[in-house]
Design an enzyme around this catalytic site. Structure first.
Site, PDB file in Angstrom:
ATOM      1  N   GLU A   1     -22.784 -21.950  13.943  1.00  0.00           N
ATOM      2  CA  GLU A   1     -23.464 -22.436  15.145  1.00  0.00           C
ATOM      3  C   GLU A   1     -24.992 -22.359  15.017  1.00  0.00           C
ATOM      4  O   GLU A   1     -25.673 -21.748  15.829  1.00  0.00           O
ATOM      5  CB  GLU A   1     -22.968 -21.672  16.373  1.00  0.00           C
TER       6      GLU A   1
ATOM      7  N   GLU B   1     -12.313 -22.211  14.132  1.00  0.00           N
ATOM      8  CA  GLU B   1     -11.948 -21.527  15.378  1.00  0.00           C
ATOM      9  C   GLU B   1     -11.059 -22.469  16.176  1.00  0.00           C
ATOM     10  O   GLU B   1     -11.345 -23.666  16.291  1.00  0.00           O
ATOM     11  CB  GLU B   1     -13.181 -21.170  16.212  1.00  0.00           C
TER      12      GLU B   1
END
Length: 430
Positions: free
Chosen positions: A145, A216
């Site tokens: 991220e 994820e």
């Protein structure tokens, strides 16, 4: 003199399929932090072993070290236990979105700034040089991220030049981020929380040449995770789908106590900390003291390495599929029992199946027709470890399956007249 354990394996991507030693494997993973309920990120060796034993017992084969290289002793253990590891660089810029406008591209700002290039590449260098000799590490991940731009490309290119034996992963370059630079330096497509429909569409799109990894998915917070079977039905169907890692392994509560001495696990705000994320760190498959939540039990069943399906229940015929990638089923006992409204009516075990990896076999469970049509009859099969291992006791249940015997079958048996009572099958019982 230093001594290092060694291991040999070959990691490849061919025709959009991720291979280990020539076999298309499925990564059945979890995201793991270094976390202890009393010591925080300082994790004792026995606690790491507890984590790995629990993962093995629940059919997990892959760990993503979210979001930094874990304690090097942990990788030593992963080598010994035989886990696959996605080793992730200590790089995250998520918080910059709180300081600047997301709409103005703040998420990509540091990765696009040449002043930060050396800092980005340094994170990859330190990870790769430290962990390059661990056989368990099968993928390098360029952080988490942090947007995507030239600095990430520099990280990936350095990593591929230094170690061509492992593919490179980075989720932040996913196509949903518009205006990304070239992604040819990355060896797989990666997504977070992509829908079941999306991954099916990806797998069926011949223009998408890279394998897809869900770094994820299925957030284990609150009453989650959910839709696990829906995901894995699709993942098993398409070779281009590598699998994924549930977010996340454990709840990050800290053991403390109330004013009157009652122990509890504290988290965001319980220490007077402001600002905080509330319960957003309580999102694991196990509690801080490693007690499994029901979501872990669901995951264990869905990703189990043995599948049992009904072919003809009236005749006792079942299809057993070995979903292990490299071993047969000689280490497994399959026990069965028939119950009538919860009372055992018959039981036994199947002969050892020398069923090779990815193979299927039809077996017959030798139960007799019920002597009465009263009540409901269920057949339950339990797949258990034959012998004690490092992570399990003998008799540990790997998975199970249950079928209700057809009502028409039991009624027909009653209408046909008296039959011998159901026998308990004892041959070979342990």
């Amino acid at each position: 003199m230093l001594r290092f354990a060694t291991g040999f394996r070959r990691i490849e991507i061919k025709d959009g399929v991720f291979l280990v030693n020539g076999q298309a494997v499925k990564l059945k993973g979890v995201n793991r932090h270094d976390s202890h309920p009393e010591l925080g990120q300082t994790v004792p060796l026995n606690h790491m072993i507890q984590d790995l034993n629990l993962m093995k017992k629940h059919n997990v084969n892959t760990i993503r070290t979210s979001h930094y290289p874990n304690d090097p002793r942990f990788l030593d253990l992963c080598d010994e236990y035989g886990f696959y590891v996605i080793d992730e660089a200590d790089l995250e810029c998520h918080g910059i979105g709180s300081a600047e406008s997301w709409a103005e591209g703040a998420f990509h700002k540091l990765s696009a700034n040449p002043d930060w290039r050396e800092a980005f590449v340094d994170r990859a260098v330190r990870m790769v040089e430290r962990d390059k000799n661990h056989a368990s590490v099968i993928i390098w991940s360029m952080g988490n991220e942090s947007g995507y731009d030239v600095n990430h490309i520099a990280m990936a290119e350095w990593t591929k030049e230094r170690d061509a034996s492992r593919p490179v992963h980075y989720e932040g370059a996913a196509p949903r981020y518009n205006g990304n630079p070239d992604v040819n330096c990355l060896d797989m497509e990666s997504q977070m929380y992509a829908s079941v429909d999306y991954i099916r569409e990806y797998a069926e799109d011949e223009a998408r040449k890279k394998p897809l990894f869900l770094c994820e998915y299925s957030h284990a917070m609150g009453n989650g995770p959910g839709d696990l079977k829906d995901y894995w039905d699709v993942i098993y169907k398409y070779p281009k789908l590598m699998g994924g890692c549930v977010w996340e392994w454990c709840d990050h509560g800290i053991l403390t106590q109330t004013a009157d001495g009652v122990p509890f696990f504290a988290y965001g705000g319980d220490f007077g900390d402001k600002p905080n994320d509330g319960n957003f760190c309580i999102d694991g498959l196990v509690s801080p003291d490693r007690k499994p939540h029901t979501g872990l039990l669901e995951l264990k069943k869905v990703i189990a390495p043995i599948r049992i399906e009904a072919e003809d229940l009236a005749a006792g015929r079942l299809k057993v599929t070995n979903l292990y990638d490299f071993i047969d089923l000689r280490h497994v006992d399959i026990l069965w029992k028939v119950e009538n409204d919860g009372e055992t009516a018959a039981q036994g075990y199947l002969e050892t199946l020398e069923l090779g990896p990815r193979g299927s076999q039809t077996v017959t469970v030798p139960y007799q027709s019920p002597a009465s049509a009263e009540g409901r009859y269920f057949l339950t099969l339990s797949c258990r470890m034959k012998e004690e291992t490092r992570w399990s006791e003998a008799g540990y249940e790997i998975t199970f399956e249950q079928f209700e015997l057809p009502a028409a079958h039991t009624k027909a048996a009653a209408a046909a007249g008296p039959v011998m009572p159901i026998e308990v099958k004892e041959e070979g019982a342990r």
